[in-house]
Design an enzyme around this catalytic site. Sequence first.
Site, PDB file in Angstrom:
ATOM      1  N   ASP A  28       0.830  -1.212   0.000  1.00  0.00           N
ATOM      2  CA  ASP A  28       0.000   0.000   0.000  1.00  0.00           C
ATOM      3  C   ASP A  28       0.865   1.264   0.000  1.00  0.00           C
ATOM      4  O   ASP A  28       1.993   1.263   0.499  1.00  0.00           O
ATOM      5  CB  ASP A  28      -0.918  -0.018   1.237  1.00  0.00           C
ATOM      6  CG  ASP A  28      -2.042   1.014   1.114  1.00  0.00           C
ATOM      7  OD1 ASP A  28      -2.378   1.407  -0.017  1.00  0.00           O
ATOM      8  OD2 ASP A  28      -2.576   1.430   2.168  1.00  0.00           O
ATOM      9  N   ASN A  76     -11.198  -2.692  -4.906  1.00  0.00           N
ATOM     10  CA  ASN A  76     -10.471  -1.707  -5.713  1.00  0.00           C
ATOM     11  C   ASN A  76     -11.189  -1.352  -7.027  1.00  0.00           C
ATOM     12  O   ASN A  76     -10.841  -0.359  -7.683  1.00  0.00           O
ATOM     13  CB  ASN A  76      -9.032  -2.164  -6.008  1.00  0.00           C
ATOM     14  CG  ASN A  76      -8.098  -2.053  -4.815  1.00  0.00           C
ATOM     15  OD1 ASN A  76      -7.183  -2.859  -4.647  1.00  0.00           O
ATOM     16  ND2 ASN A  76      -8.310  -1.054  -3.952  1.00  0.00           N
TER      17      ASN A  76
HETATM   18  C1  IPE Z   1      -5.415  -2.715   0.003  1.00  0.00           C
HETATM   19  O1  IPE Z   1      -5.068  -1.390  -0.184  1.00  0.00           O
HETATM   20  C2  IPE Z   1      -5.450  -3.443  -1.306  1.00  0.00           C
HETATM   21  C3  IPE Z   1      -4.178  -3.564  -2.013  1.00  0.00           C
HETATM   22  C4  IPE Z   1      -3.012  -3.153  -1.626  1.00  0.00           C
HETATM   23  C5  IPE Z   1      -4.257  -4.269  -3.275  1.00  0.00           C
HETATM   24  P1  IPE Z   1      -6.165  -0.240  -0.296  1.00  0.00           P
HETATM   25  O2  IPE Z   1      -5.407   1.026  -0.477  1.00  0.00           O
HETATM   26  O3  IPE Z   1      -7.158  -0.592  -1.336  1.00  0.00           O
HETATM   27  O4  IPE Z   1      -6.868  -0.301   1.139  1.00  0.00           O
HETATM   28  P2  IPE Z   1      -7.778   0.773   1.876  1.00  0.00           P
HETATM   29  O5  IPE Z   1      -8.854   1.168   0.912  1.00  0.00           O
HETATM   30  O6  IPE Z   1      -6.927   1.948   2.242  1.00  0.00           O
HETATM   31  O7  IPE Z   1      -8.284   0.060   3.094  1.00  0.00           O
HETATM   32  C1  IPE Z   2      -1.740   0.204  -3.266  1.00  0.00           C
HETATM   33  O1  IPE Z   2      -1.456   1.562  -3.325  1.00  0.00           O
HETATM   34  C2  IPE Z   2      -1.959  -0.400  -4.634  1.00  0.00           C
HETATM   35  C3  IPE Z   2      -3.341  -0.809  -4.896  1.00  0.00           C
HETATM   36  C4  IPE Z   2      -4.331  -0.748  -4.055  1.00  0.00           C
HETATM   37  C5  IPE Z   2      -3.606  -1.336  -6.202  1.00  0.00           C
HETATM   38  P1  IPE Z   2      -2.620   2.625  -3.315  1.00  0.00           P
HETATM   39  O2  IPE Z   2      -3.033   2.910  -4.705  1.00  0.00           O
HETATM   40  O3  IPE Z   2      -3.714   2.183  -2.419  1.00  0.00           O
HETATM   41  O4  IPE Z   2      -1.876   3.876  -2.716  1.00  0.00           O
HETATM   42  P2  IPE Z   2      -2.464   4.914  -1.657  1.00  0.00           P
HETATM   43  O5  IPE Z   2      -2.902   4.122  -0.468  1.00  0.00           O
HETATM   44  O6  IPE Z   2      -3.606   5.620  -2.320  1.00  0.00           O
HETATM   45  O7  IPE Z   2      -1.301   5.806  -1.375  1.00  0.00           O
HETATM   46 MG    MG Z   3      -4.108   2.475  -0.445  1.00  0.00          MG
END
Ligand code: IPE
Ligand code: IPE
Ligand code: MG
Length: 261
Positions: A28, A76
């Site tokens: 993340d 997502n």
């Molecule tokens: C969790 O991250 C899913 C992945 C890393 C694929 P998110 O960024 O989607 O999680 P939330 O929404 O902050 O809980």
């Molecule tokens: C995790 O990084 C990757 C996926 C969920 C695909 P994020 O895209 O959630 O990055 P932040 O949390 O918005 O910084």
């Molecule tokens: Mg995220």
Amino acid sequence: MVRLPFTSSTRGVPEAAQVPRHIAIIMDGNGRWARKRLMPRVAGHAKGVDSLREVIRTCLDRGVEYLTVFAFSSENWRRPKDEVSFLMQLFVKSLKAEIERIHRNNIRLRVVGDLAPFDKALVDLIGDGEALTAGNTKMNLTICANYGGRWDIMQAVDKMIAACGPREGGYAEDDLAPHLALSFSPEPDLFIRTGGETRISNFMLWQLAYSELYFTDKLWPEFGEAELDAAIASYQGRERRFGRTSEQVVGGADSSGSGHA
Ligand code: IPE
Ligand code: IPE
Ligand code: MG
């Protein structure tokens, strides 16, 4: 009843090795990494592939047998269309670019999740990658894509009922576990989430029952060998009690049974 080769953490006490046998990671913080640099969010996803490559290499070096990463959650899809489509294209591009290296390193690739909504081209690529690496034995790399912990439990329930039929006295954990998407692996010893959030976000809900949790503020594109070693060092400093007392752990209490007197 199908018996799994691994001890369930709630049915027995699994062996705990110095080096985690299974590491599971929520990668993340890609979007925030890019935003901090005034770049579009998706630039963070592209950079995140480099982190994954380095983490795979480090896991190989350290003797980790299973590495499971969360690449795309069942939630997502709620993101902007453009970002979802970039992520899908990045998945295709990275698989194409990396599969030979994965194979050469004797890594077995699996992609776990509900693949039904993915483009046929991506599904075929996944199938080819899994088939190519099916005989590999050094490490198991599992990518969770359109995966959710609740999805996993529900699809396992469906399969369990199909396999066991209706049962008067109810079902047991051992009836369900073989049908979970990650039943080929032991439960994670170490769970890592980068990006500063301290939540599970519907990842491996069943399997994380007794995993050691490690949260770091490092954003995924900044995470590499040194950061992974810091997580492993933190893991090595912990006492895994699985419900027992510290005295029992130090005294080497029986780890074979379910713990019932
Ligand atoms: C969790 O991250 C899913 C992945 C890393 C694929 P998110 O960024 O989607 O999680 P939330 O929404 O902050 O809980
Ligand atoms: C995790 O990084 C990757 C996926 C969920 C695909 P994020 O895209 O959630 O990055 P932040 O949390 O918005 O910084
Ligand atoms: Mg995220």
